[in-house]
Design an enzyme around this catalytic site. Structure first.
Site, PDB file in Angstrom:
ATOM      1  CE1 TYR A   9     -52.153  -6.525-101.172  1.00 26.68           C
ATOM      2  CE2 TYR A   9     -53.697  -7.003 -99.393  1.00 26.68           C
ATOM      3  CZ  TYR A   9     -52.401  -6.829 -99.843  1.00 26.68           C
ATOM      4  OH  TYR A   9     -51.350  -6.982 -98.980  1.00 26.68           O
TER       5      TYR A   9
ATOM      6  CD  GLU B 297     -50.393  -8.998-105.622  1.00 29.78           C
ATOM      7  OE1 GLU B 297     -50.511  -9.981-106.381  1.00 29.78           O
ATOM      8  OE2 GLU B 297     -49.772  -9.039-104.543  1.00 29.78           O
TER       9      GLU B 297
ATOM     10  CG  ASP C 292     -33.986  10.885-108.972  1.00 30.98           C
ATOM     11  OD1 ASP C 292     -35.002  11.566-108.730  1.00 30.98           O
ATOM     12  OD2 ASP C 292     -33.521  10.042-108.171  1.00 30.98           O
TER      13      ASP C 292
ATOM     14  CB  THR D 180     -40.791  11.780-104.938  1.00 28.09           C
ATOM     15  OG1 THR D 180     -40.176  13.059-105.059  1.00 28.09           O
ATOM     16  CG2 THR D 180     -39.757  10.762-104.484  1.00 28.09           C
TER      17      THR D 180
ATOM     18  CE  LYS E 180     -37.612  14.799-102.559  1.00 30.57           C
ATOM     19  NZ  LYS E 180     -38.122  13.428-102.756  1.00 30.57           N
TER      20      LYS E 180
ATOM     21  NE  ARG F 217     -42.615  11.441 -98.580  1.00 25.05           N
ATOM     22  CZ  ARG F 217     -41.838  11.429 -97.487  1.00 25.05           C
ATOM     23  NH1 ARG F 217     -42.235  12.031 -96.383  1.00 25.05           N
ATOM     24  NH2 ARG F 217     -40.668  10.832 -97.502  1.00 25.05           N
TER      25      ARG F 217
END
Length: 422
Positions: free
Chosen positions: A57, A59, A203, A229, A232, A238
């Site tokens: 984790y 954060e 985008d 992203t 692609k 991803r």
């Protein structure tokens, strides 16, 4: 082509799931994947995605975490950030967004208030749900206004875009989409955004790899924010990246965390770093140029076989076909082609008279086949398979589809897919 067993621990712990993953590996190896938003990642990207980073984790941001034990995680994230900034030539990059839609939501949180006007390409014209379309949260929380393309050319009418922007005065203008076969004119959008007082967001999720490889112009000199992203055409995991000028860095970072997300997915961050490193190599530039060359060659072959292509062709990796002249609905064609080992998606076309779940079009692209090593010399065969498959779909000829599938599998066996063999 039978793939070797690659998951011994998973097979021992959960043979049912292992078998399903193995079946998917076999499917990806045997079929001709033409969905333009899909690709093959390298073995290195796959390995980075499945490391002990899954256990952490983290954060916060490097040097400013809410958890201890981040000595290695900070270095990994800084590495991914530095590689993104260098590859795309941007002043600031945030590699924490979980995917493209959360990344775009962070843009809204950074630059708009609920109820503000936002502007993007209409979904049926090739835009994305998160560009203010009504069924998306972005269209429910903000007032979305949409531009489209000309019915006669399939191209964006910038006089119309300018008129709409000056009338509505949106806080944000999105350029880019999911079914745009032509080069995005970033300078034209930038001028309209400047004149209307909007933040311009490019985008580039579909074309990020083409930009990195020099096969599409970059939005960096023109856009305030760039959203992408990392899969692609970029051939990463991803995930997503938000990039911006330094003046917007703080707003972007606050919007991602703590605005929308908790801890980043560190295994994805590591895989992004690997993909960005791969994209900085000379071979990636060759790949990006080949993606476009293959798409143009495939478009020419389809046109020669009587297919109607939106805008008349392509400048990038993507081709949008209107099957109305073939008298075969897009969904019928897509499902038949799938049975023939050719994976596409049915898609609306501009001004489509059919419903979105049963549209007139099929969307195809060349990233995956290019990653396997297919070149322009193979595009006639690909177009022939599509032509025969669409005809078989209209005639209900399952034997013809089975014949195509065998031919596809034979060619795919000659071009092993990256990442699917040890």
């Amino acid at each position: 082509m039978t793939l070797p067993l690659q998951h011994p621990a998973l097979s021992a712990a959960d043979p049912e799931l292992a078998a399903l993953i193995g079946a998917e590996e076999q499917l990806q190896a045997d079929t001709l994947r033409l969905i333009p938003s899909e690709n093959y990642v390298s073995r290195a990207v796959l390995e980075a995605s499945g490391t002990v980073l899954q256990n952490k984790y983290s954060e916060g941001y490097p040097g400013r975490r809410y958890y201890e034990g981040q000595q290695n995680i900070d270095q990994i994230e800084r590495l991914a950030i530095a590689r993104a900034e260098a590859l795309f030539g941007v002043e600031h990059a945030n590699v924490q967004p979980y995917s493209g839609s959360p990344a775009n939501l962070a843009v809204y949180l950074a630059f708009a208030e609920p109820g503000d006007i936002v502007m993007g390409m209409a979904l049926p014209m090739g835009g994305h749900l998160t560009h203010g379309w009504g069924v998306s949260a972005t269209g429910k929380w903000f007032r979305g206004v949409q531009y489209g393309v000309r019915q006669d050319t399939g191209l964006i009418d910038f006089d119309e875009v300018r008129e709409l922007a000056l009338k509505e005065r949106p806080k944000i203008i999105f350029c880019g989409g999911t079914a745009l076969p032509r080069t995005i004119d970033f300078p034209a959008f930038a001028e309209i955004a400047r004149e209307s007082g909007a933040v311009l967001v490019a985008d580039v999720a579909h074309i990020a790899g083409l930009i990195a490889g020099g096969a599409h112009p970059s939005p960096v000199p023109h856009a305030d924010v760039i959203s992408t992203t990392t899969h692609k055409t970029l051939r990463g995991p991803r995930g997503a990246i938000l990039m911006s000028r330094e003046e917007h860095a703080k707003a972007i970072d606050k919007a991602v965390f703590p605005g929308l997300q908790g801890g980043p997915h560190n295994q994805t961050t590591a895989a992004i770093a690997v993909a960005l490193h791969e994209a900085s190599q000379p071979s990636f530039r060759t790949y990006a140029q080949s993606v476009v060359a293959n798409a143009k060659a495939l478009a020419d072959e389809l046109l020669a076989r009587g297919f109607d292509l939106v805008s008349g062709g392509t400048d990038n990796h993507l081709i949008l076909m209107d099957l109305t002249p073939k008298d075969v609905p897009g969904k019928v064609a897509a499902k038949a082609l799938d049975r023939a080992g050719i994976v596409v998606n049915y898609n609306t076309v501009p001004y489509d008279p059919r419903k979105p779940f049963d549209p007139s079009g099929v969307r195809i692209g060349t990233p995956s086949l290019t990653s396997r090593g297919l070149g322009t010399e193979h595009m006639a065969a690909v177009a022939d398979w599509i032509d025969r498959g669409v005809s078989a779909a209209g005639a209900g000829d399952e034997d013809a589809l089975a014949t195509i599938r065998a031919e596809v599998a034979e060619l795919m066996a000659q071009y092993p897919a990256p990442g699917l063999t040890a």
